[in-house]
Structures are given as C-alpha cells and as structure tokens.
Enzyme design. Structure first.
Site, short mmCIF file in Angstrom:
data_model
loop_
_atom_site.label_atom_id
_atom_site.label_comp_id
_atom_site.label_asym_id
_atom_site.label_seq_id
_atom_site.Cartn_x
_atom_site.Cartn_y
_atom_site.Cartn_z
N GLU A 193 0.87 -1.18 0.00
CA GLU A 193 0.00 0.00 0.00
C GLU A 193 0.91 1.23 0.00
OE1 GLU A 193 -2.53 -0.06 3.41
OE2 GLU A 193 -3.75 -1.72 2.69
N ASP A 227 -5.24 9.01 10.34
CA ASP A 227 -3.92 8.49 10.69
C ASP A 227 -3.42 9.03 12.01
OD1 ASP A 227 -3.31 6.85 8.35
OD2 ASP A 227 -3.41 8.74 7.25
#
Length: 274
Positions: A49, A60
C-alpha cells in the site's frame, strides 16, 4: 485473474495470511522510496500500500501524520507518486500495488484522470479513506472502468446493513479497520477481531484484511490465524523515522521487521494446528 486475486489464491494454497505493508510515498525522500519498497517485497511482503501524502490525514495517527509531513517537505507531488509506481511495476511485475489516501490528492485533477494515471502506472487497487460508498459517484466508477479494484473499509460499528452498502462495488479485498480511531495507537482484542471476521465472512466471499494497531510479530501472528491478510503501516513508518533520526539505514530496519512479521504470519496457522 488480477494480481491481487492471484496473491490471495497463492496465500490460500500455502495456508497462510498475506502480509500487506504501508509506506508513504516520498518518506523520507522521493529518491529513497523505491529502495524501501524493494526491501519490503524482498523480505516477505505480499502486497504494497503506497500512501499518497496529504496535509490533513485525519484517519492516521502520529507516525503516519509525521510521514506525510516528511513527504510533503520533500516536495513529493502527484506525478512523483505515479513515477514511483511505474518504476515499482517494472521491478516487481507480480506484486500488487495499491494507492491509499484521501479524496483531495486523488481527485483534484478529476477521478477519470486519476484512474487513468493509476492504471498506466501499473496500480492494482485504490483505497480512499474519506469517501463513503454512498457518496462515491465518480471515483469508484472510474477505478472500476479501468479494471482496478476499489477496496472498501469496514469498522467495528459496521452492522450487516452497513456491510451490504460497503460491499456494493467493492473488490480485491475488504479492509477491516479493527479499532475505532486513528492508525497505530490501539489494538483490538483477538476475540473481538475473530467475532468481526465471522460476521463479515458470513456476507462476503472477498478476502478480509485486518489493520490498525498491529505493530509486533506476535500481534500479527494472532490475527493471521483467521484473517486473510494482516496490514502493517505505522510500525514500518516508525522504523523509517527512527532510522533517519539516528542516521541509520532505514532499509535495514524495514528488512528486519518485514522478515519477522512474514515469518510469524507464515508460522501462525502451523502452530495453531499443533
């Protein structure tokens, strides 16, 4: 079959989960990224990824937030990401490559343009964190029209009705976000993940990857007993940060962690069968 489908067919035949690794493109520099990706693939990572840097990565945690800032400070741009992807595909013709990120950097030139560039670069799938399925009138359509997988995310709060919406148009695999909140800070219990996997697998034949909060070989092995794939991001990104801070080689740090995770995942089901 697609590269993603081929990879999951291979890991199923080998009776193991796949190891999926996340890195942010351009962290710590554009020039360093290709070798870091090579280090992962050459040490047991099955699927990559590649994160698209963004100034406001709301899903995040601190590690990946800082990776985004480092990548942006290195002036990593839209075209750099596709150049990295193109070079990766030449070196690794069989390893699936997924672009992961947010709607803003993916669609500011238009969904069709983004999908065309991704396909031309050899990208296999897209994960867009902040476009829910019911609002995805353009990106998912463009991605699927180019023959790439639109990979959706499910969470602990995704009930059966919600899962049906998420799975409509999803392909490649389903990414199960095992904890509510941001990446890297918490880890769900093994029992809660097992229950979620049972619930999800009852409504889809797609492989299910589990991510968020997986930092050690022991955690990865526990999840690999039942999940089709284990996703590790913050731990790899933290390796890069630590190595750069200490003026060490980040490739060596990634190689070591990738080997440890890959070995633990490969052995997980063998040990469970004893």
């Amino acid at each position: 079959m697609s590269r993603i489908a081929n990879t999951f067919a291979k890991t199923k035949k080998e009776n193991r989960a796949a190891l999926i690794a996340f890195l942010t493109a351009g962290d710590p520099s554009i020039e360093a990224t290709p070798a870091l990706l090579d280090s992962l693939v050459e040490n047991g990572v099955d699927i990559i990824e590649l994160g698209m840097p963004f100034s406001d990565p709301m899903a995040d945690g601190p590690a990946i937030q800082k990776a985004n800032l480092r990548a942006l400070a290195a002036k990593t741009g839209y075209n750099d990401i596709f150049r990295i992807a193109t070079e990766f595909r030449k070196r690794h013709p069989e390893t699936p490559l997924i672009l992961m990120g947010y709607a803003n950097p993916m669609t500011f030139k238009g969904s069709d343009s983004f999908a065309a560039s991704a396909k031309e670069a050899g990208v296999d799938g897209i994960i867009c964190v902040d476009i829910p399925p019911e609002e995805d009138a353009t990106l998912g359509v463009a991605v699927r029209e180019k023959g790439m997988d639109m990979i959706r995310l499910a969470t602990p709060t995704s009930d059966e009705a919600r899962l049906k919406i998420i799975l409509d148009g999803a392909s490649g695999f389903l990414y199960y976000v095992s904890v509510a909140g941001v990446t890297g800070l918490q880890q769900a219990t093994e029992a809660s993940i097992d229950a979620a996997l049972d619930r999800i697998k009852a409504v889809t034949d797609l492989p299910v990857a589990v991510g968020f909060g997986i930092r050690s070989p022991e955690q990865a092995a526990a999840i690999a007993k039942k999940a089709d794939a284990v996703v590790v991001g913050s731990a790899f990104v933290s390796c890069i940060e630590k190595a750069v801070t200490n003026r060490q080689d980040p490739n060596a740090a990634l190689e070591k962690l990738a080997k440890e995770l890959s070995t633990a995942i490969s052995d997980a089901r063998k040990e469970a069968a004893l």
